[in-house]
Design a protein around this motif. Structure first.
Motif, PDB file in Angstrom:
ATOM      1  N   THR A  50       0.671  -9.063  -6.851  1.00  0.00           N
ATOM      2  CA  THR A  50       1.624 -10.032  -6.286  1.00  0.00           C
ATOM      3  C   THR A  50       2.484  -9.448  -5.177  1.00  0.00           C
ATOM      4  N   GLU A  51       2.336  -8.172  -4.885  1.00  0.00           N
ATOM      5  CA  GLU A  51       3.189  -7.531  -3.890  1.00  0.00           C
ATOM      6  C   GLU A  51       2.356  -6.886  -2.780  1.00  0.00           C
ATOM      7  N   ARG A  52       3.022  -6.735  -1.619  1.00  0.00           N
ATOM      8  CA  ARG A  52       2.413  -6.069  -0.476  1.00  0.00           C
ATOM      9  C   ARG A  52       3.206  -4.797  -0.157  1.00  0.00           C
ATOM     10  N   TYR A  53       2.482  -3.783   0.271  1.00  0.00           N
ATOM     11  CA  TYR A  53       3.110  -2.485   0.522  1.00  0.00           C
ATOM     12  C   TYR A  53       2.715  -1.985   1.914  1.00  0.00           C
ATOM     13  N   LYS A  54       3.703  -1.430   2.595  1.00  0.00           N
ATOM     14  CA  LYS A  54       3.455  -0.827   3.902  1.00  0.00           C
ATOM     15  C   LYS A  54       4.230   0.484   4.012  1.00  0.00           C
ATOM     16  N   LEU A  55       3.560   1.485   4.561  1.00  0.00           N
ATOM     17  CA  LEU A  55       4.180   2.784   4.797  1.00  0.00           C
ATOM     18  C   LEU A  55       4.175   3.063   6.290  1.00  0.00           C
ATOM     19  N   TYR A  56       5.388   3.291   6.824  1.00  0.00           N
ATOM     20  CA  TYR A  56       5.549   3.544   8.253  1.00  0.00           C
ATOM     21  C   TYR A  56       5.990   4.988   8.476  1.00  0.00           C
ATOM     22  N   LYS A  57       5.569   5.526   9.615  1.00  0.00           N
ATOM     23  CA  LYS A  57       6.073   6.820  10.075  1.00  0.00           C
ATOM     24  C   LYS A  57       7.039   6.571  11.223  1.00  0.00           C
ATOM     25  N   SER A  58       8.140   7.354  11.239  1.00  0.00           N
ATOM     26  CA  SER A  58       9.232   7.275  12.219  1.00  0.00           C
ATOM     27  C   SER A  58      10.257   6.262  11.761  1.00  0.00           C
ATOM     28  N   SER A  59      11.477   6.495  12.197  1.00  0.00           N
ATOM     29  CA  SER A  59      12.604   5.682  11.741  1.00  0.00           C
ATOM     30  C   SER A  59      12.565   4.255  12.267  1.00  0.00           C
ATOM     31  N   ASP A  60      11.927   4.030  13.416  1.00  0.00           N
ATOM     32  CA  ASP A  60      11.892   2.681  13.996  1.00  0.00           C
ATOM     33  C   ASP A  60      10.645   1.903  13.591  1.00  0.00           C
ATOM     34  N   LYS A  61       9.863   2.436  12.639  1.00  0.00           N
ATOM     35  CA  LYS A  61       8.681   1.755  12.105  1.00  0.00           C
ATOM     36  C   LYS A  61       7.655   1.430  13.191  1.00  0.00           C
ATOM     37  N   THR A  62       7.455   2.335  14.111  1.00  0.00           N
ATOM     38  CA  THR A  62       6.495   2.100  15.191  1.00  0.00           C
ATOM     39  C   THR A  62       5.074   2.505  14.809  1.00  0.00           C
ATOM     40  N   TYR A 104       9.955   8.650   7.037  1.00  0.00           N
ATOM     41  CA  TYR A 104       9.000   7.601   6.681  1.00  0.00           C
ATOM     42  C   TYR A 104       9.743   6.451   6.003  1.00  0.00           C
ATOM     43  N   HIS A 105       9.153   5.251   6.099  1.00  0.00           N
ATOM     44  CA  HIS A 105       9.726   4.069   5.467  1.00  0.00           C
ATOM     45  C   HIS A 105       8.641   3.379   4.641  1.00  0.00           C
ATOM     46  N   PHE A 106       8.999   3.020   3.416  1.00  0.00           N
ATOM     47  CA  PHE A 106       8.079   2.341   2.512  1.00  0.00           C
ATOM     48  C   PHE A 106       8.642   0.960   2.226  1.00  0.00           C
ATOM     49  N   GLU A 107       7.844  -0.048   2.522  1.00  0.00           N
ATOM     50  CA  GLU A 107       8.302  -1.432   2.434  1.00  0.00           C
ATOM     51  C   GLU A 107       7.523  -2.197   1.369  1.00  0.00           C
ATOM     52  N   ILE A 108       8.246  -2.911   0.504  1.00  0.00           N
ATOM     53  CA  ILE A 108       7.647  -3.746  -0.532  1.00  0.00           C
ATOM     54  C   ILE A 108       8.073  -5.190  -0.281  1.00  0.00           C
ATOM     55  N   SER A 109       7.094  -6.100  -0.240  1.00  0.00           N
ATOM     56  CA  SER A 109       7.398  -7.516   0.007  1.00  0.00           C
ATOM     57  C   SER A 109       6.479  -8.401  -0.827  1.00  0.00           C
ATOM     58  N   ASP A 110       6.804  -9.667  -0.872  1.00  0.00           N
ATOM     59  CA  ASP A 110       5.957 -10.643  -1.559  1.00  0.00           C
ATOM     60  C   ASP A 110       5.101 -11.438  -0.588  1.00  0.00           C
ATOM     61  N   ILE A 112       6.366 -12.820   2.120  1.00  0.00           N
ATOM     62  CA  ILE A 112       7.320 -13.601   2.930  1.00  0.00           C
ATOM     63  C   ILE A 112       8.630 -12.830   3.102  1.00  0.00           C
ATOM     64  N   ASN A 113       9.200 -12.421   1.988  1.00  0.00           N
ATOM     65  CA  ASN A 113      10.476 -11.718   2.010  1.00  0.00           C
ATOM     66  C   ASN A 113      10.280 -10.246   1.629  1.00  0.00           C
ATOM     67  N   ILE A 114      11.077  -9.397   2.267  1.00  0.00           N
ATOM     68  CA  ILE A 114      11.068  -7.972   1.933  1.00  0.00           C
ATOM     69  C   ILE A 114      11.915  -7.760   0.688  1.00  0.00           C
ATOM     70  N   LYS A 115      11.313  -7.233  -0.347  1.00  0.00           N
ATOM     71  CA  LYS A 115      12.007  -7.021  -1.613  1.00  0.00           C
ATOM     72  C   LYS A 115      12.685  -5.659  -1.667  1.00  0.00           C
ATOM     73  N   GLU A 116      12.082  -4.670  -1.006  1.00  0.00           N
ATOM     74  CA  GLU A 116      12.640  -3.312  -1.054  1.00  0.00           C
ATOM     75  C   GLU A 116      12.202  -2.555   0.184  1.00  0.00           C
ATOM     76  N   ASN A 117      13.115  -1.744   0.699  1.00  0.00           N
ATOM     77  CA  ASN A 117      12.823  -0.930   1.879  1.00  0.00           C
ATOM     78  C   ASN A 117      13.416   0.458   1.642  1.00  0.00           C
ATOM     79  N   ARG A 118      12.560   1.445   1.452  1.00  0.00           N
ATOM     80  CA  ARG A 118      13.013   2.802   1.148  1.00  0.00           C
ATOM     81  C   ARG A 118      12.657   3.759   2.277  1.00  0.00           C
ATOM     82  N   SER A 119      13.498   4.750   2.468  1.00  0.00           N
ATOM     83  CA  SER A 119      13.228   5.799   3.453  1.00  0.00           C
ATOM     84  C   SER A 119      13.032   7.127   2.742  1.00  0.00           C
ATOM     85  N   LEU A 120      12.252   7.990   3.350  1.00  0.00           N
ATOM     86  CA  LEU A 120      12.048   9.344   2.829  1.00  0.00           C
ATOM     87  C   LEU A 120      11.834  10.295   3.982  1.00  0.00           C
ATOM     88  N   ARG A 121      12.195  11.527   3.773  1.00  0.00           N
ATOM     89  CA  ARG A 121      12.045  12.572   4.776  1.00  0.00           C
ATOM     90  C   ARG A 121      11.007  13.575   4.288  1.00  0.00           C
TER      91      ARG A 121
END
Length: 302
Positions: A50-62, A104-110, A112-121
């Motif tokens: 039921t959830e979608r996950y995305k992992l980004y590199k860099s602070s601006d999610k580029t 890095y930024h890890f994003e969890i959404s359903d 439509i809406n972002i449920k959680e947005n975490r950062s890690l170094r």
């Protein structure tokens, strides 16, 4: 011999095969990875359909690294050296390089809406490759021991004597610039220096004893990567670690062989005693009436 030992130490200190683990389930985690090795990032407990996950590199999610939708890996842009486990939520990155150091930024959404947005170094460090010790006896019987590392980023040095921390009554001085210590006259034993950073650890040992009329120094080096240091209890007889390990292995094998031999002897004695008592009881019960028949039966059984 020293050249061979030095080569073995360098081989043991290679970053290939090193692996670090980091819990990234909380925002703001700081992780470390070994240069050329592997970092395992715990992004979640497990992936949900039921959830979608995305992992980004860099602070601006580029830079998008990973996309998971409906419990399926849609994109993994570094799949040639990484993998993601849907069952335990671990993202494994191999063959780490300096360019992997970033936010890095890890994003969890359903969807439509972002449920959680975490950062890690993630910080990549070159592991230490060895711990080299040098010792000498001074004129008044003091002992000076220095320690150096074979490469590695931001190495930290720690000292112990016979597996415990040094006290003020044993320690004469400490030089942080040269990573050396001076021990007082009455101090002797196994001095250990551990060199470590966030991705690796090496330990070196030296046994040193100085007297007023002569100098006696014996030393050897034991390297261990990502392991606890095991201090020796007696002075070494040779500089070769392999000889010490071989002698220890022979002793263990000898003790095990002796245990097996004594166990077999005990079993044999027990059955012999039991068989003797059985025959004695059988003979006392039947010998007066069927003496010859019993003897024939015993011969057949034998």
């Amino acid at each position: 011999m020293q050249a061979v030992i030095g080569l073995l130490v360098m081989m043991l200190g290679a970053s290939y095969g090193l692996e670090t683990h980091c819990d990234c389930r909380q925002d703001g985690a700081h992780c470390f990875g070994p240069l050329g090795g592997t970092a395992v990032l715990q992004l979640m407990d497990r992936a949900l359909e039921t959830e979608r996950y995305k992992l980004y590199k860099s602070s601006d999610k580029t830079t998008l690294i990973l996309t998971v939708i409906n419990n399926k890996i849609v994109n993994n842009f570094i799949q040639n050296r990484s993998s993601f486990n849907l069952g335990d939520g671990k993202f494994r990155v191999n063959n780490l390089s300096r360019t992997d150091s970033d936010e890095y930024h890890f994003e969890i959404s359903d969807g439509i809406n972002i449920k959680e947005n975490r950062s890690l170094r993630l910080t990549i460090q070159a592991p230490v490759s060895s711990a080299r010790l040098a010792s000498e006896c001074l004129s008044q019987g003091e002992k000076r021991v220095s320690c150096s590392s074979g490469g590695g980023d931001s190495p930290q040095y720690n000292w112990t004597l016979d597996g415990r921390s040094l006290t003020d009554t044993e320690l004469l001085s400490v030089n942080t610039e040269t990573n050396s210590i001076t021990l007082r006259q009455h101090v002797s034993g196994a001095v250990a220096c551990s060199v470590e950073n966030n991705v690796s650890r090496f330990c070196g040992f030296t046994f040193i004893k100085c007297t007023s009329n002569e100098t006696q120094i014996s030393q050897w080096v034991f390297a261990a990567n990502n392991m606890l240091c095991f201090e020796p209890t007696t002075p070494p007889t040779t500089i070769s670690e392999s000889s010490t390990v071989a002698h220890h292995s022979l002793l263990v094998c000898g003790v095990r062989a002796a245990v097996v031999v004594f166990a077999l002897i005990g079993i044999a004695v027990y059955f012999a005693w039991k068989n003797k008592n059985y025959k004695k009881a059988e003979g006392s019960a039947y010998r007066p009436e069927r003496e010859h028949q019993d003897e024939s039966v015993v011969m057949v059984e034998m």
